[in-house]
Design a protein around this motif. Structure first.
Motif, short mmCIF file in Angstrom:
data_model
loop_
_atom_site.label_atom_id
_atom_site.label_comp_id
_atom_site.label_asym_id
_atom_site.label_seq_id
_atom_site.Cartn_x
_atom_site.Cartn_y
_atom_site.Cartn_z
N TYR A 11 10.98 -23.11 13.02
CA TYR A 11 9.72 -23.38 13.73
C TYR A 11 9.26 -24.79 13.41
O TYR A 11 9.81 -25.49 12.58
N TRP A 12 8.19 -25.20 14.08
CA TRP A 12 7.54 -26.48 13.83
C TRP A 12 6.90 -26.49 12.44
O TRP A 12 6.70 -25.44 11.83
N THR A 13 6.49 -27.68 11.99
CA THR A 13 5.81 -27.82 10.70
C THR A 13 4.32 -27.52 10.84
O THR A 13 3.45 -28.32 10.48
N ILE A 14 4.03 -26.35 11.38
CA ILE A 14 2.66 -25.87 11.56
C ILE A 14 2.66 -24.36 11.33
O ILE A 14 3.72 -23.73 11.22
N ARG A 15 1.47 -23.77 11.28
CA ARG A 15 1.39 -22.31 11.22
C ARG A 15 1.78 -21.72 12.57
O ARG A 15 2.71 -20.93 12.67
N GLY A 16 1.03 -22.07 13.60
CA GLY A 16 1.38 -21.69 14.95
C GLY A 16 1.77 -20.24 15.11
O GLY A 16 1.13 -19.32 14.58
N LEU A 17 2.88 -20.00 15.82
CA LEU A 17 3.35 -18.65 16.13
C LEU A 17 4.34 -18.10 15.11
O LEU A 17 4.81 -16.97 15.26
N ALA A 18 4.62 -18.88 14.07
CA ALA A 18 5.57 -18.41 13.06
C ALA A 18 4.90 -17.88 11.81
O ALA A 18 5.53 -17.18 11.02
N GLU A 19 3.62 -18.18 11.61
CA GLU A 19 3.00 -17.86 10.32
C GLU A 19 2.96 -16.37 10.01
O GLU A 19 3.15 -15.97 8.85
N VAL A 169 -3.98 -14.24 13.74
CA VAL A 169 -4.77 -14.50 14.94
C VAL A 169 -6.26 -14.55 14.61
O VAL A 169 -6.98 -15.45 15.08
N LEU A 170 -6.72 -13.61 13.80
CA LEU A 170 -8.15 -13.56 13.49
C LEU A 170 -8.54 -14.67 12.50
O LEU A 170 -9.65 -15.21 12.58
N ASP A 171 -7.65 -15.02 11.59
CA ASP A 171 -7.94 -16.13 10.69
C ASP A 171 -8.04 -17.44 11.47
O ASP A 171 -8.90 -18.29 11.17
N ARG A 172 -7.18 -17.61 12.47
CA ARG A 172 -7.27 -18.79 13.33
C ARG A 172 -8.62 -18.85 14.03
O ARG A 172 -9.23 -19.91 14.15
N LEU A 173 -9.09 -17.70 14.50
CA LEU A 173 -10.37 -17.66 15.20
C LEU A 173 -11.51 -18.04 14.27
O LEU A 173 -12.42 -18.80 14.66
N PRO A 206 -1.07 -24.71 -2.97
CA PRO A 206 -1.37 -25.81 -2.04
C PRO A 206 -0.17 -26.23 -1.20
O PRO A 206 -0.33 -26.87 -0.16
N ASN A 207 1.03 -25.86 -1.60
CA ASN A 207 2.24 -26.18 -0.85
C ASN A 207 2.70 -25.05 0.06
O ASN A 207 3.75 -25.15 0.70
N SER A 208 1.92 -23.99 0.11
CA SER A 208 2.26 -22.84 0.97
C SER A 208 2.16 -23.23 2.44
O SER A 208 1.34 -24.07 2.83
N THR A 209 2.97 -22.60 3.27
CA THR A 209 2.86 -22.84 4.71
C THR A 209 1.50 -22.40 5.25
O THR A 209 1.08 -22.87 6.31
N PHE A 210 0.81 -21.53 4.52
CA PHE A 210 -0.54 -21.12 4.93
C PHE A 210 -1.50 -22.30 4.96
O PHE A 210 -2.53 -22.25 5.63
N LYS A 211 -1.17 -23.38 4.24
CA LYS A 211 -2.01 -24.57 4.20
C LYS A 211 -1.65 -25.58 5.29
O LYS A 211 -2.29 -26.63 5.40
N LEU A 212 -0.64 -25.28 6.09
CA LEU A 212 -0.25 -26.19 7.17
C LEU A 212 -1.30 -26.20 8.28
O LEU A 212 -2.11 -25.27 8.38
N PRO A 213 -1.29 -27.21 9.13
CA PRO A 213 -2.18 -27.19 10.31
C PRO A 213 -1.89 -25.98 11.18
O PRO A 213 -0.75 -25.48 11.23
#
Length: 222
Positions: A11-19, A169-173, A206-213
């Motif tokens: 996936y991309w270097t973001i959370r997006g649809l892969a998180e 989804v809800l965390d994004r919201l 802090p290096n977790s993917t959860f911290k990505l945009p």
């Protein structure tokens, strides 16, 4: 698959649809390769890191996210979540409840796309349409809250892949509008997910993917 035989998520270097997939794999303590594709900077946001290999990976429907697990090659968030949920025992035992989870997975997709369309719009459009998008989201959140009721998780007492999808989804919201979720049962459920023992490092590192945009570089709201 990676060279050492690990499951590979692309996936991309973001959370997006892969998180939600990353969260599920982390929860299940799966050692996997997180293959990330990093777009270029403005103004072109070059994506050849992905397009140069997109049609060389043996995928039936080349797209991101993708999952390689031995001979299994999948794309699209929901099918990947369903596959992993079945593999790691994160599915409801009752057929009717499984169908309800499948329904919720698609409701979650509808909800995330409201935010995606808003976040990838121009600054002017984002500011003009944010209120309408939040209102549309809250209609679905009310229905999600009613479905959750007093259950610990969306399928009942046991967590399923649907919980990871809806958490994302809800965390994004909430990040888009902190006051958007007014339901105690959803907020308690969000806390329950955050308290899962195998996800503590995922949420705190802090290096977790959860911290990505949340979104990619061309988005107004990242």
């Amino acid at each position: 698959m990676s060279s050492d035989g690990k499951m590979t998520l692309g996936y991309w270097t973001i959370r997006g649809l892969a998180e939600p997939i990353r969260a599920l794999l982390t929860y299940a303590e799966v050692d996997f390769e997180d293959k990330m594709y990093d777009r270029g900077e403005a103004p072109t946001f070059d994506n050849t890191c992905w397009t140069d290999v997109k049609f060389t990976l043996g995928l039936d429907f080349p797209n991101l996210p993708y999952l390689f697990d031995g001979d299994v090659k999948l794309t699209q968030t929901i099918p990947i979540l369903n596959y992993l949920s079945a593999k790691y025992g994160l599915v409801a035992k009752d057929a009717g409840v499984r169908a309800q989870c499948d329904m919720l997975d698609h409701v979650a997709y509808d909800l995330v796309m409201i935010g995606v369309r808003l976040c990838y719009s121009s600054e002017e459009s984002f500011k003009a349409n944010k209120g309408t998008a939040i209102e549309a989201s809250q209609v679905l959140v009310k229905q999600i809250s009613a479905f959750l009721g007093s259950k610990a998780f969306f399928a009942g007492d046991s967590i399923t892949g649907t919980d990871f999808w809806l958490f994302e989804v809800l965390d994004r919201l909430v990040r888009l509008e902190p006051t958007s979720i007014e339901y105690d049962n959803i907020n308690e459920w969000l806390k329950r997910i955050r308290a899962l023992p195998t996800l503590q490092k995922y949420f705190s590192d802090p290096n977790s993917t959860f911290k990505l945009p949340l979104n990619n570089k061309m988005a107004y709201f990242k």
